[in-house]
Design a protein around this motif. Structure first.
Motif, PDB file in Angstrom:
ATOM      1  N   MET A  20     -16.288  11.050   0.066  1.00 29.65           N
ATOM      2  CA  MET A  20     -15.157  10.236  -0.352  1.00 29.65           C
ATOM      3  C   MET A  20     -15.676   8.936  -0.943  1.00 29.65           C
ATOM      4  N   ASP A  21     -15.144   8.577  -2.072  1.00 30.63           N
ATOM      5  CA  ASP A  21     -15.458   7.283  -2.665  1.00 30.63           C
ATOM      6  C   ASP A  21     -14.640   6.215  -1.968  1.00 30.63           C
ATOM      7  N   VAL A  22     -15.304   5.191  -1.546  1.00 31.60           N
ATOM      8  CA  VAL A  22     -14.620   4.077  -0.895  1.00 31.60           C
ATOM      9  C   VAL A  22     -14.423   2.988  -1.949  1.00 31.60           C
ATOM     10  N   ASN A  23     -13.197   2.852  -2.425  1.00 34.63           N
ATOM     11  CA  ASN A  23     -12.930   1.855  -3.447  1.00 34.63           C
ATOM     12  C   ASN A  23     -11.910   0.819  -2.995  1.00 34.63           C
ATOM     13  N   MET A  24     -11.640   0.796  -1.709  1.00 28.16           N
ATOM     14  CA  MET A  24     -10.776  -0.231  -1.119  1.00 28.16           C
ATOM     15  C   MET A  24     -11.550  -0.890   0.011  1.00 28.16           C
ATOM     16  N   SER A  25     -11.456  -2.187   0.099  1.00 25.14           N
ATOM     17  CA  SER A  25     -12.082  -2.899   1.218  1.00 25.14           C
ATOM     18  C   SER A  25     -11.156  -2.832   2.426  1.00 25.14           C
ATOM     19  N   PRO A  26     -11.658  -3.168   3.606  1.00 20.94           N
ATOM     20  CA  PRO A  26     -10.768  -3.202   4.776  1.00 20.94           C
ATOM     21  C   PRO A  26      -9.597  -4.165   4.567  1.00 20.94           C
ATOM     22  N   GLU A  27      -9.852  -5.283   3.903  1.00 21.74           N
ATOM     23  CA  GLU A  27      -8.784  -6.255   3.644  1.00 21.74           C
ATOM     24  C   GLU A  27      -7.720  -5.679   2.713  1.00 21.74           C
ATOM     25  N   GLU A  28      -8.149  -4.897   1.730  1.00 20.60           N
ATOM     26  CA  GLU A  28      -7.189  -4.269   0.816  1.00 20.60           C
ATOM     27  C   GLU A  28      -6.358  -3.218   1.540  1.00 20.60           C
ATOM     28  N   VAL A  29      -6.973  -2.507   2.463  1.00 18.48           N
ATOM     29  CA  VAL A  29      -6.232  -1.523   3.263  1.00 18.48           C
ATOM     30  C   VAL A  29      -5.161  -2.242   4.082  1.00 18.48           C
ATOM     31  N   ILE A  30      -5.538  -3.325   4.732  1.00 14.96           N
ATOM     32  CA  ILE A  30      -4.583  -4.101   5.535  1.00 14.96           C
ATOM     33  C   ILE A  30      -3.447  -4.616   4.662  1.00 14.96           C
ATOM     34  N   GLN A  31      -3.778  -5.134   3.490  1.00 15.42           N
ATOM     35  CA  GLN A  31      -2.746  -5.629   2.582  1.00 15.42           C
ATOM     36  C   GLN A  31      -1.812  -4.507   2.134  1.00 15.42           C
ATOM     37  N   SER A  32      -2.360  -3.344   1.876  1.00 17.05           N
ATOM     38  CA  SER A  32      -1.537  -2.198   1.462  1.00 17.05           C
ATOM     39  C   SER A  32      -0.588  -1.773   2.578  1.00 17.05           C
ATOM     40  N   ILE A  33      -1.084  -1.754   3.805  1.00 17.99           N
ATOM     41  CA  ILE A  33      -0.233  -1.389   4.942  1.00 17.99           C
ATOM     42  C   ILE A  33       0.864  -2.441   5.123  1.00 17.99           C
ATOM     43  N   GLN A  34       0.510  -3.706   4.997  1.00 18.49           N
ATOM     44  CA  GLN A  34       1.506  -4.777   5.108  1.00 18.49           C
ATOM     45  C   GLN A  34       2.573  -4.637   4.026  1.00 18.49           C
ATOM     46  N   GLN A  35       2.153  -4.304   2.811  1.00 21.07           N
ATOM     47  CA  GLN A  35       3.109  -4.129   1.720  1.00 21.07           C
ATOM     48  C   GLN A  35       4.038  -2.945   1.986  1.00 21.07           C
ATOM     49  N   LEU A  36       3.478  -1.838   2.456  1.00 18.17           N
ATOM     50  CA  LEU A  36       4.311  -0.684   2.801  1.00 18.17           C
ATOM     51  C   LEU A  36       5.314  -1.046   3.885  1.00 18.17           C
ATOM     52  N   HIS A  37       4.865  -1.810   4.858  1.00 20.24           N
ATOM     53  CA  HIS A  37       5.751  -2.230   5.946  1.00 20.24           C
ATOM     54  C   HIS A  37       6.893  -3.097   5.407  1.00 20.24           C
ATOM     55  N   ARG A  38       6.579  -4.017   4.498  1.00 20.27           N
ATOM     56  CA  ARG A  38       7.618  -4.881   3.899  1.00 20.27           C
ATOM     57  C   ARG A  38       8.596  -4.070   3.056  1.00 20.27           C
ATOM     58  N   GLU A  39       8.064  -3.134   2.281  1.00 19.22           N
ATOM     59  CA  GLU A  39       8.900  -2.378   1.346  1.00 19.22           C
ATOM     60  C   GLU A  39       9.745  -1.315   2.026  1.00 19.22           C
ATOM     61  N   THR A  40       9.169  -0.613   2.995  1.00 18.21           N
ATOM     62  CA  THR A  40       9.880   0.526   3.578  1.00 18.21           C
ATOM     63  C   THR A  40      10.242   0.326   5.039  1.00 18.21           C
ATOM     64  N   GLY A  41       9.470  -0.497   5.739  1.00 17.60           N
ATOM     65  CA  GLY A  41       9.691  -0.669   7.169  1.00 17.60           C
ATOM     66  C   GLY A  41       9.270   0.540   7.975  1.00 17.60           C
TER      67      GLY A  41
END
Length: 56
Positions: free
Chosen positions: A1-22
């Motif tokens: 697997m290519d890792v093209n997201m940092s841990p911080e980007e993963v956290i930000q993506s999860i936070q965004q999903l939480h804000r958008e969809t709950g």
């Protein structure tokens, strides 16, 4: 697997999903955002740990 997201980007993506969809249900996220799920499981022991780190 290519890792093209940092841990911080993963956290930000999860936070965004939480804000958008709950909804951070593992099955739903795996289906709708598989890249976020793959990277979260690369950096964290499990999905719940990634969610807890992101929204705490």
């Amino acid at each position: 697997m290519d890792v093209n997201m940092s841990p911080e980007e993963v956290i930000q993506s999860i936070q965004q999903l939480h804000r958008e969809t709950g909804d951070l249900n593992k099955k739903k996220v795996k289906k709708s955002h598989p890249e976020v799920m793959r990277h979260a499981l690369h950096y964290f022991p499990d999905w719940q740990s990634a969610v807890e780190k992101s929204i705490s």
